[in-house]
Design a protein around this motif. Structure first.
Motif, PDB file in Angstrom:
ATOM      1  N   PRO A   1    -119.533  57.288 -48.807  1.00 32.30           N
ATOM      2  CA  PRO A   1    -119.555  56.244 -49.639  1.00 32.30           C
ATOM      3  C   PRO A   1    -118.410  55.850 -50.275  1.00 32.30           C
ATOM      4  O   PRO A   1    -117.800  56.574 -51.142  1.00 32.30           O
ATOM      5  N   ARG A   2    -118.068  54.556 -50.233  1.00 35.10           N
ATOM      6  CA  ARG A   2    -116.803  54.159 -50.951  1.00 35.10           C
ATOM      7  C   ARG A   2    -117.021  54.088 -52.269  1.00 35.10           C
ATOM      8  O   ARG A   2    -115.895  54.061 -53.045  1.00 35.10           O
ATOM      9  N   ALA A   3    -118.122  53.934 -52.639  1.00 33.80           N
ATOM     10  CA  ALA A   3    -118.445  53.778 -54.082  1.00 33.80           C
ATOM     11  C   ALA A   3    -118.397  55.190 -54.804  1.00 33.80           C
ATOM     12  O   ALA A   3    -117.876  55.263 -55.979  1.00 33.80           O
ATOM     13  N   LEU A   4    -117.998  56.367 -53.819  1.00 34.61           N
ATOM     14  CA  LEU A   4    -117.719  57.416 -54.446  1.00 34.61           C
ATOM     15  C   LEU A   4    -116.275  57.349 -55.106  1.00 34.61           C
ATOM     16  O   LEU A   4    -115.870  57.941 -55.852  1.00 34.61           O
ATOM     17  N   LEU A   5    -115.397  56.844 -54.205  1.00 34.34           N
ATOM     18  CA  LEU A   5    -113.945  56.519 -54.681  1.00 34.34           C
ATOM     19  C   LEU A   5    -113.738  55.407 -55.790  1.00 34.34           C
ATOM     20  O   LEU A   5    -113.124  55.580 -56.809  1.00 34.34           O
ATOM     21  N   ASP A   6    -114.813  54.507 -55.648  1.00 29.49           N
ATOM     22  CA  ASP A   6    -114.717  53.533 -56.938  1.00 29.49           C
ATOM     23  C   ASP A   6    -115.131  54.180 -58.171  1.00 29.49           C
ATOM     24  O   ASP A   6    -114.292  53.966 -59.334  1.00 29.49           O
ATOM     25  N   GLU A   7    -115.892  54.996 -58.157  1.00 27.57           N
ATOM     26  CA  GLU A   7    -116.431  55.709 -59.417  1.00 27.57           C
ATOM     27  C   GLU A   7    -115.148  56.685 -59.716  1.00 27.57           C
ATOM     28  O   GLU A   7    -114.986  56.769 -61.085  1.00 27.57           O
ATOM     29  N   ALA A   8    -114.423  57.381 -59.067  1.00 33.71           N
ATOM     30  CA  ALA A   8    -113.728  58.240 -59.428  1.00 33.71           C
ATOM     31  C   ALA A   8    -112.284  57.617 -59.910  1.00 33.71           C
ATOM     32  O   ALA A   8    -111.725  58.114 -60.789  1.00 33.71           O
ATOM     33  N   ALA A   9    -112.096  56.395 -59.418  1.00 34.31           N
ATOM     34  CA  ALA A   9    -110.997  55.713 -59.989  1.00 34.31           C
ATOM     35  C   ALA A   9    -111.246  54.573 -60.889  1.00 34.31           C
ATOM     36  O   ALA A   9    -110.388  54.371 -61.969  1.00 34.31           O
ATOM     37  N   TRP A  10    -112.508  54.131 -61.035  1.00 30.77           N
ATOM     38  CA  TRP A  10    -112.465  52.853 -62.017  1.00 30.77           C
ATOM     39  C   TRP A  10    -113.890  52.892 -62.683  1.00 30.77           C
ATOM     40  O   TRP A  10    -114.406  52.174 -63.063  1.00 30.77           O
ATOM     41  N   GLY A  11    -114.581  54.253 -62.700  1.00 30.42           N
ATOM     42  CA  GLY A  11    -115.865  54.242 -63.384  1.00 30.42           C
ATOM     43  C   GLY A  11    -115.727  54.581 -64.932  1.00 30.42           C
ATOM     44  O   GLY A  11    -114.757  54.594 -65.301  1.00 30.42           O
ATOM     45  N   ARG A  12    -116.995  55.421 -65.235  1.00 32.44           N
ATOM     46  CA  ARG A  12    -116.812  55.693 -66.689  1.00 32.44           C
ATOM     47  C   ARG A  12    -115.639  56.633 -67.148  1.00 32.44           C
ATOM     48  O   ARG A  12    -115.449  57.432 -66.040  1.00 32.44           O
ATOM     49  N   LYS A  13    -115.259  56.550 -68.077  1.00 31.08           N
ATOM     50  CA  LYS A  13    -114.091  57.375 -68.634  1.00 31.08           C
ATOM     51  C   LYS A  13    -114.535  58.992 -68.325  1.00 31.08           C
ATOM     52  O   LYS A  13    -113.822  59.662 -68.151  1.00 31.08           O
ATOM     53  N   SER A  14    -115.607  59.175 -68.848  1.00 31.72           N
ATOM     54  CA  SER A  14    -116.035  60.565 -68.779  1.00 31.72           C
ATOM     55  C   SER A  14    -116.152  61.068 -67.185  1.00 31.72           C
ATOM     56  O   SER A  14    -116.014  62.410 -67.065  1.00 31.72           O
ATOM     57  N   GLY A  15    -116.360  60.280 -66.438  1.00 35.56           N
ATOM     58  CA  GLY A  15    -116.369  60.694 -65.067  1.00 35.56           C
ATOM     59  C   GLY A  15    -115.185  60.447 -63.966  1.00 35.56           C
ATOM     60  O   GLY A  15    -115.052  60.709 -63.079  1.00 35.56           O
ATOM     61  N   ARG A  16    -114.101  59.798 -64.764  1.00 32.11           N
ATOM     62  CA  ARG A  16    -112.931  59.417 -64.074  1.00 32.11           C
ATOM     63  C   ARG A  16    -112.270  60.539 -63.515  1.00 32.11           C
ATOM     64  O   ARG A  16    -111.986  61.670 -64.302  1.00 32.11           O
ATOM     65  N   LEU A  17    -111.719  60.692 -62.335  1.00 37.79           N
ATOM     66  CA  LEU A  17    -110.818  61.466 -61.775  1.00 37.79           C
ATOM     67  C   LEU A  17    -109.497  61.248 -61.400  1.00 37.79           C
ATOM     68  O   LEU A  17    -108.717  62.003 -61.168  1.00 37.79           O
ATOM     69  N   LEU A  18    -109.379  59.730 -61.307  1.00 37.08           N
ATOM     70  CA  LEU A  18    -107.980  59.218 -60.972  1.00 37.08           C
ATOM     71  C   LEU A  18    -107.632  58.143 -61.645  1.00 37.08           C
ATOM     72  O   LEU A  18    -108.174  57.620 -62.546  1.00 37.08           O
ATOM     73  N   PHE A  19    -106.326  57.830 -61.844  1.00 40.68           N
ATOM     74  CA  PHE A  19    -105.568  56.914 -62.337  1.00 40.68           C
ATOM     75  C   PHE A  19    -104.956  55.825 -61.478  1.00 40.68           C
ATOM     76  O   PHE A  19    -104.333  56.523 -60.339  1.00 40.68           O
ATOM     77  N   GLU A  20    -104.634  54.863 -61.979  1.00 40.05           N
ATOM     78  CA  GLU A  20    -103.491  54.044 -60.987  1.00 40.05           C
ATOM     79  C   GLU A  20    -102.209  54.133 -61.665  1.00 40.05           C
ATOM     80  O   GLU A  20    -101.919  53.934 -62.957  1.00 40.05           O
ATOM     81  N   TYR A  21    -101.042  54.018 -61.025  1.00 44.61           N
ATOM     82  CA  TYR A  21     -99.725  53.873 -61.294  1.00 44.61           C
ATOM     83  C   TYR A  21     -98.840  53.732 -60.224  1.00 44.61           C
ATOM     84  O   TYR A  21     -99.315  54.037 -59.023  1.00 44.61           O
ATOM     85  N   TRP A  22     -97.611  53.413 -60.358  1.00 49.74           N
ATOM     86  CA  TRP A  22     -96.821  53.375 -59.371  1.00 49.74           C
ATOM     87  C   TRP A  22     -96.076  54.638 -59.169  1.00 49.74           C
ATOM     88  O   TRP A  22     -95.321  55.143 -59.883  1.00 49.74           O
ATOM     89  N   ALA A  23     -96.377  55.075 -58.067  1.00 48.86           N
ATOM     90  CA  ALA A  23     -95.912  56.377 -57.527  1.00 48.86           C
ATOM     91  C   ALA A  23     -95.266  56.434 -56.151  1.00 48.86           C
ATOM     92  O   ALA A  23     -94.039  56.138 -56.299  1.00 48.86           O
ATOM     93  N   HIS A  24     -95.791  56.435 -54.895  1.00 53.50           N
ATOM     94  CA  HIS A  24     -95.202  56.361 -53.958  1.00 53.50           C
ATOM     95  C   HIS A  24     -94.950  54.237 -53.825  1.00 53.50           C
ATOM     96  O   HIS A  24     -93.845  54.043 -53.702  1.00 53.50           O
ATOM     97  N   GLU A  25     -95.978  53.617 -53.793  1.00 54.18           N
ATOM     98  CA  GLU A  25     -96.200  52.222 -54.304  1.00 54.18           C
ATOM     99  C   GLU A  25     -97.399  52.353 -55.349  1.00 54.18           C
ATOM    100  O   GLU A  25     -97.581  53.298 -55.949  1.00 54.18           O
ATOM    101  N   ALA A  26     -97.963  51.121 -55.493  1.00 60.04           N
ATOM    102  CA  ALA A  26     -99.237  51.111 -56.216  1.00 60.04           C
ATOM    103  C   ALA A  26     -99.991  52.321 -55.738  1.00 60.04           C
ATOM    104  O   ALA A  26    -100.277  52.016 -54.686  1.00 60.04           O
ATOM    105  N   SER A  27    -100.558  53.161 -56.333  1.00 55.42           N
ATOM    106  CA  SER A  27    -101.391  54.443 -56.044  1.00 55.42           C
ATOM    107  C   SER A  27    -102.312  54.735 -56.935  1.00 55.42           C
ATOM    108  O   SER A  27    -102.549  54.372 -58.201  1.00 55.42           O
ATOM    109  N   LEU A  28    -103.359  55.441 -56.380  1.00 54.20           N
ATOM    110  CA  LEU A  28    -104.142  56.198 -57.143  1.00 54.20           C
ATOM    111  C   LEU A  28    -103.908  57.598 -57.031  1.00 54.20           C
ATOM    112  O   LEU A  28    -103.621  58.247 -56.123  1.00 54.20           O
TER     113      LEU A  28
END
Length: 411
Positions: free
Chosen positions: A72-99
């Protein structure tokens, strides 16, 4: 560098090492996909590159599908942009714009510190580190007082047109983003980034993690790159997180001296290589996957050519009449080789995954069309499409049309 004689690696073994490092030696899991399994993939890839093109689906969803199958793509959405308490990923410039996994945030603070001084950022952002800093601070104050905001929420948000026609607000916000003072709170349905203060988005435990010195951070990033690549040149390693040649050369030498990288010679490679000491070295490997244009396995095009003798380029920005293989082309991995490439589009009105062109690589095995058809059917189901339609373009199109028309067994 160490005086240890380099390990000799055949090209076929280098391919298997690279594939295993990226998670392709593991079978796709049966049943529902968990957050733990998602993060296991991130343990192989290190990050997911973000891209806004949505002709098939957003870029960052595809590497997970390549390794996990239907998830489910929603699984990645929640990990990246969900509630702070459940967030696993963040956005930043790494290789390019990245999670990236949250634990990596301290390793990129050197880049944030450079951006704060106007270094390493795009030209239209530089003034906000200097003479226009007050404007950026004003945008920051509004976010502080009013909550998460996108560039389009600010007056006069429209740019001057063109690919890089960013507005003042967008340029200032992106500088603040690169400097680490704001980060992505969420993404709107249009995929527009919504910014908030970093301390309101990332967990306190991450923000309180001590900042490593630059040399330690660079070595840590090189370790992650080495783990994700398996065997690589210095250029491959530094490209993974866009490190400078000097930082990469120095860091690789230190890792070799510490025994954390093993000098290697890969058959046919003109540059010295380095093997991660924990890299799996399978004797055989069976896999099949459609690879996104910016999948970490193939995003460094010269490495792809060295490993598979396949010259792959994304042709989105190439005029239509000059395209060789199509607009949004995905290579097809079959076992240990790249054997075909297909130009794909989610044709949402009729509900089909449209293969706009299909080309076989030289020496593609006889079962290529049938196994590619199975993967296309799997992708169509994952995207919520009813079926696969093949256009009569490319030397594989006729065989693929026949294979798609067969029920067959999904492998």
């Amino acid at each position: 560098m160490s005086d240890t004689p380099p390990v000799k690696i055949s090209l076929a073994e280098a391919r298997r090492i690279a594939l295993a490092a990226q998670g392709f030696s593991e079978p796709r899991p049966p049943g529902p996909i968990s957050r733990r399994r998602l993060m296991r993939v991130l343990g192989h890839t290190g990050l997911l590159q973000i891209d806004s093109v949505n002709v098939l689906t957003r870029m960052h969803y595809l590497p997970l599908f390549s390794r996990l199958g239907d998830y489910p793509r929603a699984l990645l959405d929640e990990a990246a942009w969900g509630r702070k308490s459940g967030r696993l990923l963040f956005e930043y410039w790494a290789h390019e714009a990245s999670l990236l996994p949250l634990a990596m945030q301290p390793l990129l603070r050197w880049r944030m510190a450079q951006a704060e001084r106007g270094l390493g950022v795009w030209g239209h952002m530089k003034p906000f580190a200097g003479e226009r800093r007050g404007e950026a601070e004003a945008f920051l104050e509004r976010i502080d007082g009013e909550g998460p905001m996108a560039a389009s929420d600010f007056e006069g948000h429209k740019g001057s047109g063109g690919w890089w026609g960013w507005s003042t607000a967008k340029s200032a916000l992106e500088w603040l983003f690169w400097a680490g003072r704001i980060t992505t709170s969420t993404r709107r349905p249009s995929f527009e980034r919504v910014y908030d203060l970093t301390e309101r988005v990332l967990p306190t435990a991450i923000l309180d993690t001590p900042t490593p010195n630059d040399a330690d951070a660079h070595r840590a990033l090189l370790r992650i790159a080495a783990r994700s690549l398996g065997v690589a040149t210095v250029k491959d390693l530094r490209d993974y997180f866009r490190q400078s040649p000097l930082d990469a050369k120095r860091g690789v030498a230190e890792l070799v001296e510490a025994g954390e990288l093993v000098p290697a010679v890969v058959e046919g490679w003109s540059q010295p290589a380095f093997l991660h000491p924990g890299a799996a070295r399978p004797r055989k490997l069976k896999a099949q996957a459609l690879l996104a244009p910016f999948d970490p396995l193939i995003w460094e095009r010269s490495r792809t050519e060295r490993l598979w003798d396949v010259r792959y380029r994304i042709e989105i920005y190439t005029p239509a009449h000059k395209r060789e293989h199509g607009y949004y082309v995905l290579p097809f991995l079959l076992d240990q080789a790249l054997v075909a490439r297909v130009d794909l589009k989610s044709d949402r009105a009729p509900g089909v995954l449209r293969v706009q062109a299909a080309h076989a690589e030289p020496d593609a095995p006889a079962e290529t069309a049938e196994r590619l058809a199975a993967e296309l059917r799997r992708m169509a189901g994952w995207l919520g499409l009813e079926g696969v339609a093949v256009e009569p373009r490319g030397d594989l199109a006729e065989r693929l049309t026949d294979a798609v028309g067969m029920r067959g067994e999904s492998t």
